[in-house]
Design an enzyme around this catalytic site. Structure first.
Site, short mmCIF file in Angstrom:
data_model
loop_
_atom_site.label_atom_id
_atom_site.label_comp_id
_atom_site.label_asym_id
_atom_site.label_seq_id
_atom_site.Cartn_x
_atom_site.Cartn_y
_atom_site.Cartn_z
N CYS A 55 0.86 -1.18 0.00
CA CYS A 55 0.00 0.00 0.00
C CYS A 55 0.91 1.24 0.00
O CYS A 55 1.84 1.33 -0.79
CB CYS A 55 -0.95 -0.07 1.20
SG CYS A 55 -2.11 1.27 1.40
N ASP A 100 -6.91 -1.17 -9.29
CA ASP A 100 -6.40 -0.45 -8.12
C ASP A 100 -6.55 1.05 -8.36
O ASP A 100 -5.80 1.65 -9.12
CB ASP A 100 -4.93 -0.81 -7.88
CG ASP A 100 -4.41 -0.30 -6.54
OD1 ASP A 100 -5.07 0.58 -5.94
OD2 ASP A 100 -3.34 -0.77 -6.12
N HIS A 104 -6.28 -3.97 -4.94
CA HIS A 104 -5.40 -3.34 -3.95
C HIS A 104 -5.49 -4.13 -2.64
O HIS A 104 -6.57 -4.32 -2.09
CB HIS A 104 -5.84 -1.89 -3.72
CG HIS A 104 -4.92 -1.13 -2.81
ND1 HIS A 104 -3.73 -0.59 -3.24
CD2 HIS A 104 -5.01 -0.82 -1.50
CE1 HIS A 104 -3.14 0.02 -2.24
NE2 HIS A 104 -3.90 -0.11 -1.17
#
Length: 246
Positions: A127, A182, A214
């Site tokens: 992330c 994403d 994601h």
């Protein structure tokens, strides 16, 4: 697993240290968390790396906000109040603060008798931690031998401090794994990142995984994708095996 405290210029960073079985010494890896913080799922990832023969540091990069055991990071990004709070915490971790923390983390590992003396460190981030890993490699090119980003977000933006603008400072070998669905790293941003990678001359692998979202690499997460997660593990162990064990 061992709980450790690392002194920085801004305070005390709490972290967890994982070590392989056996006498060592071993290469070292820093695992940078995602936005949901240090928790058992990330600890299991750090343990898997340690079982592969690496001393692994899992730092709470939000330590300025609070100790990992006291941070309340459970919630949904569909909740605007929660989302604003998390984005605020991430935004407070400026590139300058990341450099301060990176120096402290590297110095801490260098003092550990279980870490190979003088060896370069690997970093891997998830992330927003993907951007932290890239900046770490750029800030400490002679101390970081490999850097990986998995479903990293905001890696190539219009911001003057976007991670992709630092690639010219990197000497490490790089790996990027992207989800094809994403919103934090859409196709246009991946193209921008890959153009910057080519221009930098750095050795890299950048892959986009069909059907992944994601968060695909993190266990016990709704977006976890077993097949893609295992691909990420193969890439990670290949990268660190080539670069950190010489």
């Amino acid at each position: 697993m061992q709980d450790v405290d690392i002194k920085t210029a801004d305070g005390v960073m709490d972290a967890k240290l994982f070590q392989p079985e056996g006498p060592g010494p071993w290469p070292a890896v820093i695992l940078f968390m995602d936005a949901m913080g240090v928790r058992p799922s990330l600890e299991s990832m750090a343990r898997r790396l340690a079982d592969g023969g690496y001393v692994v540091l899992l730092p709470n990069v939000f330590y300025r906000t609070g100790h990992a055991s006291k941070l309340e990071l459970k919630g949904s990004f569909e909740d605007p109040v929660f989302r604003e709070r998390i984005y605020g915490i991430i935004g407070s971790l400026t590139p300058e603060r990341q450099k301060v923390d990176g120096a402290a983390e590297l110095d801490f590992l260098a003092r550990q008798p279980s870490v190979q003396p003088g060896s370069r460190v690997g970093v891997t981030g998830y992330c927003f931690g993907g951007g932290v890993a890239v900046r770490m490699a750029a800030n400490f090119p002679d101390r970081v031998g490999a850097a990986a980003s998995s479903h990293g977000g905001q890696l190539a933006t219009d911001s003057p401090d976007s991670p992709h603008r630092r690639l010219g400072d990197v000497k490490a070998e790089l790996y990027f794994g992207h989800a094809d669905n994403d919103k934090y790293m859409p196709a246009e941003a991946i193209q921008t990142l890959e153009a910057a990678l080519k221009a930098s001359g750095v050795t890299y692998l950048s892959e986009t995984y069909p059907g992944a979202q994601h968060g695909y690499a993190v266990p016990n997460w709704p977006a976890h994708h077993e097949q893609t997660a295992e691909t990420h593990w193969r890439r990670l162990f290949d990268l660190f095996g080539r670069t950190l064990r010489a």
